[in-house]
Design a protein around this motif. Structure first.
Motif, short mmCIF file in Angstrom:
data_model
loop_
_atom_site.label_atom_id
_atom_site.label_comp_id
_atom_site.label_asym_id
_atom_site.label_seq_id
_atom_site.Cartn_x
_atom_site.Cartn_y
_atom_site.Cartn_z
N SER A 170 4.61 0.00 -9.09
CA SER A 170 4.54 -0.56 -10.44
C SER A 170 4.17 -2.04 -10.47
O SER A 170 4.61 -2.84 -9.64
CB SER A 170 5.89 -0.36 -11.14
OG SER A 170 5.86 -0.99 -12.39
N TYR B 229 9.60 -8.90 -18.86
CA TYR B 229 8.39 -8.07 -18.98
C TYR B 229 8.77 -6.66 -19.43
O TYR B 229 8.16 -6.09 -20.33
CB TYR B 229 7.66 -8.02 -17.63
CG TYR B 229 6.45 -7.10 -17.62
CD1 TYR B 229 5.21 -7.55 -18.06
CD2 TYR B 229 6.55 -5.77 -17.19
CE1 TYR B 229 4.11 -6.72 -18.07
CE2 TYR B 229 5.45 -4.93 -17.20
CZ TYR B 229 4.22 -5.41 -17.64
OH TYR B 229 3.13 -4.57 -17.65
N LYS C 222 -0.91 -8.60 -18.44
CA LYS C 222 -1.11 -7.66 -17.33
C LYS C 222 -2.58 -7.30 -17.08
O LYS C 222 -3.11 -7.56 -16.01
CB LYS C 222 -0.32 -6.37 -17.57
CG LYS C 222 -0.62 -5.31 -16.50
CD LYS C 222 0.08 -3.98 -16.72
CE LYS C 222 -0.40 -2.96 -15.70
NZ LYS C 222 0.15 -1.62 -15.91
P1 ADP Z 1 4.22 -1.44 -15.63
O1 ADP Z 1 3.22 -2.35 -16.33
O2 ADP Z 1 5.62 -1.60 -16.11
O3 ADP Z 1 4.08 -1.36 -14.15
P2 ADP Z 1 2.67 0.79 -15.90
O4 ADP Z 1 1.79 0.21 -14.88
O5 ADP Z 1 3.14 2.19 -15.73
O6 ADP Z 1 3.90 -0.06 -16.17
O7 ADP Z 1 1.93 0.67 -17.28
C1 ADP Z 1 0.96 1.60 -17.48
C2 ADP Z 1 0.26 1.39 -18.75
O8 ADP Z 1 1.13 1.49 -19.85
C3 ADP Z 1 -0.33 0.02 -18.90
O9 ADP Z 1 -1.48 -0.15 -18.15
C4 ADP Z 1 -0.61 0.02 -20.37
O10 ADP Z 1 -1.70 0.82 -20.66
C5 ADP Z 1 0.64 0.67 -20.87
N1 ADP Z 1 1.61 -0.35 -21.17
C6 ADP Z 1 2.69 -0.71 -20.49
N2 ADP Z 1 3.35 -1.72 -21.09
C7 ADP Z 1 2.61 -2.01 -22.20
C8 ADP Z 1 2.73 -2.95 -23.29
N3 ADP Z 1 3.73 -3.83 -23.34
N4 ADP Z 1 1.79 -2.94 -24.25
C9 ADP Z 1 0.78 -2.06 -24.21
N5 ADP Z 1 0.60 -1.15 -23.24
C10 ADP Z 1 1.51 -1.13 -22.25
#
Ligand code: ADP
Ligand code: NI
Length: 221
Positions: free
Chosen positions: A105, A168, A182
């Protein structure tokens, strides 16, 4: 004890994940997993990796994303371990797959809480990161934002570039902010040669998307 071939185990895992993610949010569903799996196979062509570990980890990496389990990041690894154990997968392989799921992650890299690294993790992480970028990445971000009832954009809420891991995970900021917090950071975090190459195009697409977004927001185009 039944001896299953690697191929049979991979097929069983695909079936299992497809069922398990039947009602998942659109950005973290079976098709996300399938794209990550395909990305991982592609990236593996230019890396020295155990393909079986890469395939299993790609398929199981979002079996129970902590975002959908009140932040609990132990559920996914537990389900994956029990499933692979039930198929008599070699215990060293199981432990490697679990380590990957635990450390893939993005939020783990925020405060350097990643304690494990392997070539296989690098491949699956790049495969997952690629799916957070480009046209698909944009679709997934807004889908997740909608799912969470977030604003699309709010010029009064600035992106926060130095959040702790807890901040976050708890953030409720508009989805446009997620690009700065991100998505646009991923290009420089890619691990592999093929990952870096594919990230370039997807990154450029997000930048031109944002340019057009602000232009329309300001009524200029
Ligand atoms: P993390 O960022 O916690 O490691 P993930 O990599 O599983 O979680 O996140 C996958 C996807 O979920 C992100 O690339 C995005 O598309 C969506 N996502 C996660 N957090 C957000 C957020 N705060 N706003 C919009 N999309 C999000
Ligand atoms: Ni994922």
């Amino acid at each position: 004890m039944s001896m299953k071939t690697d191929t049979a185990i991979v097929l069983k895992t695909q079936e299992f994940v497809k069922l398990k993610l039947a009602n998942a949010e659109g950005g973290h569903d079976w098709f996300h997993t399938l794209r990550v799996y395909n990305n991982a196979l592609r990236i593996s062509k230019t890396e020295q990796v155990n393909l079986f570990v890469v395939e299993l980890a790609a398929l199981l990496h979002d079996i129970a994303d902590s975002k959908f389990y009140n932040g609990d990041d132990t559920v996914g690894p537990k389900i994956a371990r029990e499933f692979l154990f039930s198929l008599n997968v070699d215990s060293l392989i199981i432990e490697h797959v679990i380590r990957i799921i635990e450390n893939i992650s993005f939020n783990k890299s925020i405060d350097n809480s990643t304690l494990f690294v392997s070539e296989e993790l690098k491949v699956v992480q790049d495969a997952d990161r690629l799916d957070a970028m480009g046209a698909i990445g944009i679709a997934r971000a807004f889908n997740y934002g909608g799912y969470k009832n977030r604003a699309i954009h709010n010029p009064d809420i600035r992106p926060n570039l130095d959040m702790s891991r807890a901040e976050y995970k708890a953030s409720t900021a508009p989805t446009i902010n997620h690009f700065y917090e991100k998505l646009l950071l991923l290009k420089n975090q890619m691990n592999t040669r093929t990952g870096k190459l594919l990230a370039e195009g997807r990154h450029a697409f997000m930048e031109s998307y944002l340019k057009q977004f602000y232009s329309e927001w300001q009524g200029k185009s």
